[in-house]
Design a protein around this motif. Structure first.
Motif, PDB file in Angstrom:
ATOM      1  N   GLY A 131       0.815  -1.192   0.000  1.00 51.91           N
ATOM      2  CA  GLY A 131       0.000   0.000   0.000  1.00 51.91           C
ATOM      3  C   GLY A 131       0.849   1.243   0.000  1.00 51.91           C
ATOM      4  N   GLY A 132       0.192   2.390   0.178  1.00 50.52           N
ATOM      5  CA  GLY A 132       0.869   3.673   0.131  1.00 50.52           C
ATOM      6  C   GLY A 132       0.881   4.227  -1.281  1.00 50.52           C
ATOM      7  N   PRO A 133       1.180   5.519  -1.437  1.00 50.31           N
ATOM      8  CA  PRO A 133       1.148   6.146  -2.767  1.00 50.31           C
ATOM      9  C   PRO A 133       2.171   5.554  -3.737  1.00 50.31           C
ATOM     10  CG  PRO A 133       2.093   7.633  -1.136  1.00 50.31           C
ATOM     11  CD  PRO A 133       1.535   6.486  -0.382  1.00 50.31           C
ATOM     12  N   PHE A 134       3.264   4.969  -3.212  1.00 56.14           N
ATOM     13  CA  PHE A 134       4.296   4.381  -4.076  1.00 56.14           C
ATOM     14  C   PHE A 134       4.425   2.872  -3.849  1.00 56.14           C
ATOM     15  CE2 PHE A 134       5.729   8.752  -2.973  1.00 56.14           C
ATOM     16  CZ  PHE A 134       5.451   9.329  -4.199  1.00 56.14           C
ATOM     17  N   CYS A 135       3.445   2.259  -3.172  1.00 55.52           N
ATOM     18  CA  CYS A 135       3.468   0.808  -2.857  1.00 55.52           C
ATOM     19  C   CYS A 135       4.728   0.443  -2.077  1.00 55.52           C
ATOM     20  CB  CYS A 135       3.374  -0.032  -4.130  1.00 55.52           C
ATOM     21  SG  CYS A 135       1.923   0.304  -5.148  1.00 55.52           S
ATOM     22  N   ALA A 136       5.199   1.368  -1.249  1.00 54.21           N
ATOM     23  CA  ALA A 136       6.426   1.159  -0.487  1.00 54.21           C
ATOM     24  C   ALA A 136       6.134   0.773   0.958  1.00 54.21           C
ATOM     25  CB  ALA A 136       7.297   2.421  -0.529  1.00 54.21           C
ATOM     26  N   GLU A 137       4.874   0.462   1.265  1.00 54.67           N
ATOM     27  CA  GLU A 137       4.479   0.058   2.614  1.00 54.67           C
ATOM     28  C   GLU A 137       3.677  -1.237   2.528  1.00 54.67           C
ATOM     29  OE1 GLU A 137       2.147   3.218   4.124  1.00 54.67           O
ATOM     30  OE2 GLU A 137       3.622   4.787   3.642  1.00 54.67           O
ATOM     31  N   CYS A 138       3.548  -1.898   3.664  1.00 56.74           N
ATOM     32  CA  CYS A 138       2.685  -3.086   3.727  1.00 56.74           C
ATOM     33  C   CYS A 138       1.238  -2.637   3.865  1.00 56.74           C
ATOM     34  CB  CYS A 138       3.074  -3.979   4.897  1.00 56.74           C
ATOM     35  SG  CYS A 138       4.693  -4.775   4.680  1.00 56.74           S
ATOM     36  N   GLY A 139       0.355  -3.299   3.171  1.00 57.92           N
ATOM     37  CA  GLY A 139      -1.050  -2.946   3.213  1.00 57.92           C
ATOM     38  C   GLY A 139      -1.746  -3.476   4.450  1.00 57.92           C
ATOM     39  N   ASP A 140      -3.029  -3.123   4.592  1.00 59.29           N
ATOM     40  CA  ASP A 140      -3.814  -3.598   5.731  1.00 59.29           C
ATOM     41  C   ASP A 140      -3.849  -5.120   5.741  1.00 59.29           C
ATOM     42  OD1 ASP A 140      -4.301  -1.053   6.544  1.00 59.29           O
ATOM     43  OD2 ASP A 140      -6.363  -0.958   5.797  1.00 59.29           O
ATOM     44  N   GLY A 141      -3.662  -5.689   6.923  1.00 61.72           N
ATOM     45  CA  GLY A 141      -3.690  -7.138   7.062  1.00 61.72           C
ATOM     46  C   GLY A 141      -2.369  -7.805   6.730  1.00 61.72           C
ATOM     47  N   TYR A 142      -1.290  -7.006   6.527  1.00 59.33           N
ATOM     48  CA  TYR A 142       0.036  -7.545   6.208  1.00 59.33           C
ATOM     49  C   TYR A 142       1.085  -6.890   7.098  1.00 59.33           C
ATOM     50  CZ  TYR A 142      -1.951  -9.653   2.016  1.00 59.33           C
ATOM     51  OH  TYR A 142      -2.704 -10.407   1.150  1.00 59.33           O
ATOM     52  N   TYR A 143       2.202  -7.583   7.319  1.00 58.09           N
ATOM     53  CA  TYR A 143       3.288  -7.037   8.129  1.00 58.09           C
ATOM     54  C   TYR A 143       4.600  -7.153   7.355  1.00 58.09           C
ATOM     55  CZ  TYR A 143       4.613 -11.879   9.140  1.00 58.09           C
ATOM     56  OH  TYR A 143       5.004 -13.193   9.027  1.00 58.09           O
ATOM     57  N   GLU A 144       5.566  -6.364   7.772  1.00 54.35           N
ATOM     58  CA  GLU A 144       6.852  -6.291   7.086  1.00 54.35           C
ATOM     59  C   GLU A 144       7.745  -7.444   7.517  1.00 54.35           C
ATOM     60  OE1 GLU A 144      10.506  -3.240   7.342  1.00 54.35           O
ATOM     61  OE2 GLU A 144       8.606  -2.320   6.687  1.00 54.35           O
ATOM     62  N   VAL A 145       8.168  -8.244   6.540  1.00 52.16           N
ATOM     63  CA  VAL A 145       9.082  -9.355   6.807  1.00 52.16           C
ATOM     64  C   VAL A 145      10.528  -8.905   6.651  1.00 52.16           C
ATOM     65  CG1 VAL A 145       9.783 -11.671   6.069  1.00 52.16           C
ATOM     66  CG2 VAL A 145       7.369 -11.044   6.047  1.00 52.16           C
ATOM     67  N   HIS A 151      14.028  -3.216  -2.012  1.00 51.80           N
ATOM     68  CA  HIS A 151      13.076  -4.329  -1.957  1.00 51.80           C
ATOM     69  C   HIS A 151      12.342  -4.355  -0.619  1.00 51.80           C
ATOM     70  CE1 HIS A 151      11.419  -8.187  -3.185  1.00 51.80           C
ATOM     71  NE2 HIS A 151      11.710  -8.669  -1.977  1.00 51.80           N
ATOM     72  N   LEU A 152      11.063  -4.639  -0.673  1.00 57.98           N
ATOM     73  CA  LEU A 152      10.213  -4.796   0.520  1.00 57.98           C
ATOM     74  C   LEU A 152       9.423  -6.085   0.388  1.00 57.98           C
ATOM     75  CD1 LEU A 152       8.685  -3.782   3.096  1.00 57.98           C
ATOM     76  CD2 LEU A 152       7.121  -2.597   1.537  1.00 57.98           C
ATOM     77  N   MET A 153       9.415  -6.898   1.451  1.00 58.46           N
ATOM     78  CA  MET A 153       8.637  -8.134   1.446  1.00 58.46           C
ATOM     79  C   MET A 153       7.615  -8.075   2.578  1.00 58.46           C
ATOM     80  SD  MET A 153       9.828 -12.130   1.802  1.00 58.46           S
ATOM     81  CE  MET A 153      10.618 -12.129   0.215  1.00 58.46           C
ATOM     82  N   CYS A 154       6.328  -8.308   2.240  1.00 51.52           N
ATOM     83  CA  CYS A 154       5.238  -8.298   3.214  1.00 51.52           C
ATOM     84  C   CYS A 154       4.579  -9.671   3.255  1.00 51.52           C
ATOM     85  CB  CYS A 154       4.203  -7.236   2.863  1.00 51.52           C
ATOM     86  SG  CYS A 154       4.860  -5.546   2.809  1.00 51.52           S
ATOM     87  N   ALA A 155       4.062 -10.046   4.428  1.00 53.76           N
ATOM     88  CA  ALA A 155       3.350 -11.314   4.600  1.00 53.76           C
ATOM     89  C   ALA A 155       2.037 -11.046   5.333  1.00 53.76           C
ATOM     90  CB  ALA A 155       4.198 -12.324   5.362  1.00 53.76           C
ATOM     91  N   GLU A 156       1.100 -12.004   5.236  1.00 55.10           N
ATOM     92  CA  GLU A 156      -0.253 -11.800   5.751  1.00 55.10           C
ATOM     93  C   GLU A 156      -0.313 -11.981   7.259  1.00 55.10           C
ATOM     94  OE1 GLU A 156      -4.782 -13.014   4.337  1.00 55.10           O
ATOM     95  OE2 GLU A 156      -3.033 -14.124   3.601  1.00 55.10           O
ATOM     96  N   CYS A 157      -1.080 -11.101   7.913  1.00 56.90           N
ATOM     97  CA  CYS A 157      -1.326 -11.205   9.355  1.00 56.90           C
ATOM     98  C   CYS A 157      -2.301 -12.340   9.664  1.00 56.90           C
ATOM     99  CB  CYS A 157      -1.930  -9.896   9.876  1.00 56.90           C
ATOM    100  SG  CYS A 157      -0.883  -8.441   9.731  1.00 56.90           S
ATOM    101  N   TYR A 158      -2.495 -12.586  10.933  1.00 54.96           N
ATOM    102  CA  TYR A 158      -3.562 -13.474  11.391  1.00 54.96           C
ATOM    103  C   TYR A 158      -4.899 -12.911  10.899  1.00 54.96           C
ATOM    104  CZ  TYR A 158      -6.619 -16.055  14.582  1.00 54.96           C
ATOM    105  OH  TYR A 158      -7.611 -16.846  15.106  1.00 54.96           O
ATOM    106  N   GLN A 159      -5.827 -13.766  10.555  1.00 47.70           N
ATOM    107  CA  GLN A 159      -7.042 -13.373   9.825  1.00 47.70           C
ATOM    108  C   GLN A 159      -7.832 -12.240  10.479  1.00 47.70           C
ATOM    109  OE1 GLN A 159      -9.900 -16.512   9.627  1.00 47.70           O
ATOM    110  NE2 GLN A 159      -9.874 -16.933  11.815  1.00 47.70           N
ATOM    111  N   ALA A 160      -7.797 -12.106  11.803  1.00 50.18           N
ATOM    112  CA  ALA A 160      -8.599 -11.080  12.475  1.00 50.18           C
ATOM    113  C   ALA A 160      -7.879  -9.737  12.591  1.00 50.18           C
ATOM    114  CB  ALA A 160      -8.993 -11.562  13.870  1.00 50.18           C
ATOM    115  N   CYS A 161      -6.577  -9.695  12.303  1.00 53.07           N
ATOM    116  CA  CYS A 161      -5.785  -8.485  12.511  1.00 53.07           C
ATOM    117  C   CYS A 161      -5.872  -7.554  11.307  1.00 53.07           C
ATOM    118  CB  CYS A 161      -4.317  -8.834  12.746  1.00 53.07           C
ATOM    119  SG  CYS A 161      -4.034  -9.882  14.197  1.00 53.07           S
ATOM    120  N   GLY A 162      -6.103  -6.262  11.586  1.00 54.44           N
ATOM    121  CA  GLY A 162      -6.036  -5.250  10.547  1.00 54.44           C
ATOM    122  C   GLY A 162      -4.625  -4.745  10.368  1.00 54.44           C
TER     123      GLY A 162
END
Length: 368
Positions: A131-145, A151-162
């Protein structure tokens, strides 16, 4: 591809030195250009052929005059002359840089709207998880690995976490809608128990993970607290309450007077109601119950019920009578009738000795 294919070819006449001296070099010849253009478009690609036809003069101009100064044919034709395209990483009528720069638009985690065309907004459309204007951040429901300069790598949070710091259910920073945060864990909200649900009058609420569902009450109910006729708030018309349950009223059995008053009509109970049907052996025609019998058939002729085998037997009986008559006449010594009689006997014998005779005899012996 056509240029690569013809890179080491010649005129094909056998005397290359003479051909190059008299016809100019093949590498820069019109012959090679035509061979290249023949393979540019697939036979059924109408749009390609149409574009090539419109661009014919430009192609020849580049081939004979601009090729040395502008070796990038795509840039020269599509971008500079026809102005249909933009270089990669740019967009719009003026080929402006996409968000995040032309070298790595959208940080490599999305696509630039209109990239390489004269259209679009140039804004980033991020890939899932970014997410973010330049896709340089992790989106909702994802965290920074992991992250570095490029380079940026994001992975999915637990299903209930925003938002979260890791994949565990105890690493939540914010919850999705339908959950509430408690000690870094997201707990499901019971919308049905907290009156947060909004269901229609004849529906009941069922809690689900992060949300709820509205389901229809039983047909026996007017308003309900759950599934089935035992959870009704009030019984519907055609039902009566027996303890906690709404049961169907048998209008046919409970009525003091017949509910179906038509001739040959009987009452049939249904869920919540009843219907009037015709008695057994009767059908409804023109709104009335009448006896179910086929319409009167026309009178049969004398031979209507005669089967094929019976016809054959009758034919043979007639043939036999004729033979007897001929035999009587032949006995009187008339040579003409004697010849007819002998011929008839021969024909009769031939018929009875044929394959059909067995079936006819069997039918005749059985009286069929």
């Amino acid at each position: 591809q056509g240029l690569e294919r013809t890179e080491h070819e010649g005129f094909g006449g056998g005397n290359t030195a003479w051909e190059e001296e008299k016809l100019s070099k093949y590498q820069h010849s019109e012959t090679r250009l035509l061979e290249v253009l023949e393979g540019v478009c697939a036979p059924s690609d109408f749009a390609c052929h149409q574009l090539l036809e419109r661009s014919e003069e430009h192609v020849e101009q580049w081939w004979f005059h601009e090729r040395q100064q502008h070796p990038d044919f795509f840039q020269w034709l599509c971008v500079d002359r026809l102005m249909l395209c933009c270089p990669p990483g740019t967009y719009g009528p003026d080929c402006r840089s996409c968000a995040g720069g032309p070298r790595q638009p959208c940080s490599g985690n999305g696509r630039c709207d209109g990239d390489g065309t004269r259209r679009g907004t140039g804004l980033c459309v991020c890939s899932p998880g970014y997410g973010g204007p330049f896709c340089a951040e992790c989106g909702d429901g994802y965290y920074e690995v992991s992250r570095n300069k490029s380079h940026l790598m994001c992975a999915e949070c637990y299903q209930a976490c925003g938002r979260c710091t890791g994949p565990e259910d105890s690493s939540c920073l914010r919850c999705k809608r339908g959950w509430v945060l408690h000690e870094h864990r997201c707990i499901d909200i019971d919308e049905c128990g907290t009156e947060m649900a909004h269901c229609r009058a004849n529906q009941y609420c069922v809690n689900t993970e992060g949300s709820y569902e509205c389901r229809d009450c039983s047909t026996a109910c007017i308003g309900c607290m759950g599934a089935g006729p035992a959870r009704c708030k009030k019984c519907n018309k055609g039902y009566w309450r027996d303890g906690a349950k709404c049961l169907d009223v048998d209008e046919c059995a409970s009525a003091e007077e017949p509910v179906c008053t038509g001739v040959q009509e009987v009452c049939e109970n249904t869920e919540g109601s009843y219907r009037c049907v015709c008695a057994q052996g009767h059908v409804r025609r023109d709104g009335q119950c009448v006896e179910d019998k086929p319409p009167d058939a026309p009178e049969k002729g004398f031979f209507d019920d005669v089967t094929d085998d019976e016809v054959v037997v009758l034919q043979q009986m007639f043939f036999g009578v004729m033979i007897c008559a001929l035999a009587t006449l032949a006995a009187k010594g008339d040579m003409v009738f004697t010849a007819i009689f002998i011929g008839a006997v021969a024909a009769m014998a031939g018929y009875w000795l044929s394959d059909r005779s067995d079936r006819v005899l069997d039918g005749f012996m059985k009286g069929r």
